[in-house]
Design a protein around this motif. Structure first.
Motif, short mmCIF file in Angstrom:
data_model
loop_
_atom_site.label_atom_id
_atom_site.label_comp_id
_atom_site.label_asym_id
_atom_site.label_seq_id
_atom_site.Cartn_x
_atom_site.Cartn_y
_atom_site.Cartn_z
N ALA A 188 -67.61 36.12 -46.63
CA ALA A 188 -66.97 35.83 -45.34
C ALA A 188 -67.60 34.59 -44.69
CB ALA A 188 -67.08 37.04 -44.41
N ILE A 189 -68.91 34.41 -44.85
CA ILE A 189 -69.57 33.23 -44.29
C ILE A 189 -69.11 31.98 -45.03
CG2 ILE A 189 -71.81 32.07 -44.03
CD1 ILE A 189 -72.97 34.88 -43.38
N ASP A 190 -68.96 32.06 -46.34
CA ASP A 190 -68.45 30.91 -47.10
C ASP A 190 -67.05 30.52 -46.62
OD1 ASP A 190 -70.76 30.80 -48.61
OD2 ASP A 190 -69.90 31.84 -50.34
N ARG A 191 -66.19 31.50 -46.37
CA ARG A 191 -64.84 31.21 -45.87
C ARG A 191 -64.90 30.61 -44.46
NH1 ARG A 191 -64.03 36.23 -48.39
NH2 ARG A 191 -64.01 37.30 -46.37
N LEU A 192 -65.78 31.15 -43.63
CA LEU A 192 -65.95 30.62 -42.27
C LEU A 192 -66.40 29.16 -42.31
CD1 LEU A 192 -66.31 30.88 -39.16
CD2 LEU A 192 -68.63 31.70 -39.65
N GLN A 193 -67.37 28.84 -43.15
CA GLN A 193 -67.85 27.46 -43.25
C GLN A 193 -66.75 26.53 -43.75
OE1 GLN A 193 -71.50 27.49 -45.48
NE2 GLN A 193 -72.55 28.71 -43.95
N ALA A 194 -65.93 27.01 -44.66
CA ALA A 194 -64.81 26.18 -45.14
C ALA A 194 -63.84 25.89 -44.00
CB ALA A 194 -64.10 26.88 -46.30
N ARG A 195 -63.55 26.90 -43.17
CA ARG A 195 -62.65 26.69 -42.03
C ARG A 195 -63.28 25.75 -41.00
NH1 ARG A 195 -62.28 32.25 -42.49
NH2 ARG A 195 -63.43 32.63 -40.57
N ALA A 196 -64.57 25.92 -40.76
CA ALA A 196 -65.24 25.16 -39.71
C ALA A 196 -65.53 23.71 -40.11
CB ALA A 196 -66.54 25.87 -39.31
N PHE A 197 -65.90 23.47 -41.37
CA PHE A 197 -66.39 22.15 -41.78
C PHE A 197 -65.52 21.44 -42.80
CE2 PHE A 197 -70.41 24.62 -40.96
CZ PHE A 197 -70.62 24.10 -39.70
N GLY A 198 -64.67 22.17 -43.50
CA GLY A 198 -63.83 21.54 -44.52
C GLY A 198 -64.63 21.12 -45.74
N PRO A 199 -63.95 20.47 -46.68
CA PRO A 199 -64.61 20.10 -47.94
C PRO A 199 -65.66 19.02 -47.79
CG PRO A 199 -62.38 19.23 -47.87
CD PRO A 199 -62.53 20.12 -46.67
N GLY A 200 -65.64 18.26 -46.71
CA GLY A 200 -66.62 17.19 -46.51
C GLY A 200 -68.04 17.68 -46.35
N ARG A 201 -68.20 18.98 -46.09
CA ARG A 201 -69.53 19.52 -45.88
C ARG A 201 -70.44 19.36 -47.10
NH1 ARG A 201 -66.14 23.51 -47.12
NH2 ARG A 201 -66.76 25.29 -48.38
N PHE A 202 -69.86 19.33 -48.29
CA PHE A 202 -70.65 19.27 -49.51
C PHE A 202 -71.36 17.93 -49.68
CE2 PHE A 202 -67.21 22.33 -50.62
CZ PHE A 202 -68.01 23.45 -50.72
N MET A 253 -85.47 25.40 -41.41
CA MET A 253 -84.38 24.50 -41.02
C MET A 253 -83.20 25.34 -40.58
SD MET A 253 -82.70 21.45 -43.23
CE MET A 253 -81.52 20.33 -42.50
N LEU A 254 -82.70 25.08 -39.39
CA LEU A 254 -81.54 25.79 -38.86
C LEU A 254 -80.28 25.14 -39.40
CD1 LEU A 254 -81.03 27.13 -35.33
CD2 LEU A 254 -79.23 25.75 -36.34
N GLY A 255 -79.39 25.98 -39.88
CA GLY A 255 -78.09 25.49 -40.31
C GLY A 255 -77.69 26.09 -41.64
N PRO A 256 -76.43 26.13 -41.83
CA PRO A 256 -75.40 25.67 -40.91
C PRO A 256 -75.12 26.68 -39.80
CG PRO A 256 -74.37 26.43 -42.92
CD PRO A 256 -75.87 26.53 -43.13
N LEU A 257 -74.73 26.13 -38.66
CA LEU A 257 -74.21 26.90 -37.54
C LEU A 257 -72.70 26.69 -37.59
CD1 LEU A 257 -74.28 28.40 -34.80
CD2 LEU A 257 -74.71 26.17 -33.73
N ALA A 258 -71.97 27.76 -37.80
CA ALA A 258 -70.51 27.66 -37.94
C ALA A 258 -69.82 28.63 -37.00
CB ALA A 258 -70.09 27.96 -39.38
N VAL A 259 -68.77 28.13 -36.34
CA VAL A 259 -67.92 28.96 -35.48
C VAL A 259 -66.48 28.70 -35.90
CG1 VAL A 259 -67.14 29.40 -33.11
CG2 VAL A 259 -69.56 28.91 -33.56
N ASP A 260 -65.72 29.78 -36.05
CA ASP A 260 -64.32 29.63 -36.41
C ASP A 260 -63.64 28.72 -35.39
OD1 ASP A 260 -61.33 30.59 -36.25
OD2 ASP A 260 -62.10 31.17 -38.22
N PRO A 261 -62.89 27.72 -35.85
CA PRO A 261 -62.26 26.77 -34.92
C PRO A 261 -61.40 27.44 -33.85
CG PRO A 261 -62.08 25.96 -37.16
CD PRO A 261 -62.64 27.36 -37.25
#
Length: 167
Positions: free
Chosen positions: A18-32, A77-85
């Motif tokens: 669920a966190i992986d899906r949340l990060q994908a929604r929040a940051f998109g593919p550019g996060r990598f 190190m803190l991160g990622p901090l992700a919130v559903d858009p």
């Protein structure tokens, strides 16, 4: 601001999909491609410091921390901090950040670093890392490399290349 029935709890291993899906929604593919993401890739995670936020059964936010070091100094190190858009702007990110920082304090951590927006993180008392003190293994805008000392005097001996502690 709408009042939410927000439930915070420590992250659990079964939250990972669920966190992986949340990060994908929040940051998109550019996060990598980001340096902070690459630093965390394959690194250990401090599950005891991770926090999730849910509304009902829907995971709406997550913050993680991982162990890093610069020379002999170990910290987190803190991160990622992700919130559903769809839940942005409701204070969830701040609530998660405060909870994770409190968990780090309770765990006896001396320092938390992150790569992020100074105007957002200064309210939690993060400050820019002094020039030349820490570097990351990739390009980072120096104004976005921030730290928060949790134990007085801890930062005095911290300098060098930040490396992730591998899992």
């Amino acid at each position: 601001m709408t009042t939410l029935s927000l439930v915070l709890r420590p992250e659990r291993p079964e939250d990972a999909p669920a966190i992986d899906r949340l990060q994908a929604r929040a940051f998109g593919p550019g996060r990598f491609a980001r340096t902070a993401y690459r630093l965390r890739e394959g690194a250990a995670e401090r599950m005891d410091l991770g926090v999730t936020a849910s509304v009902g059964s829907f995971l709406v936010g997550s913050v993680r921390m991982g162990p890093v070091r610069a020379g002999p100094s170990a910290f987190v190190m803190l991160g990622p901090l992700a919130v559903d858009p769809s839940f942005a702007g409701r204070g969830i990110g701040g609530t998660l950040t405060r909870a994770a920082l409190e968990a780090a304090r309770q765990a006896g951590e001396g320092l938390v670093i992150l790569v992020g927006d100074a105007p957002y993180y200064t309210r939690f008392r993060f400050a820019p890392v002094p020039p030349g003190r820490l570097t990351l293994p990739g390009p980072v805008d120096p104004a976005r490399l921030l730290w928060l000392e949790l134990q007085a005097g801890f930062c005095a001996g911290v300098s060098g290349l930040v490396e992730a502690v591998r899992a």
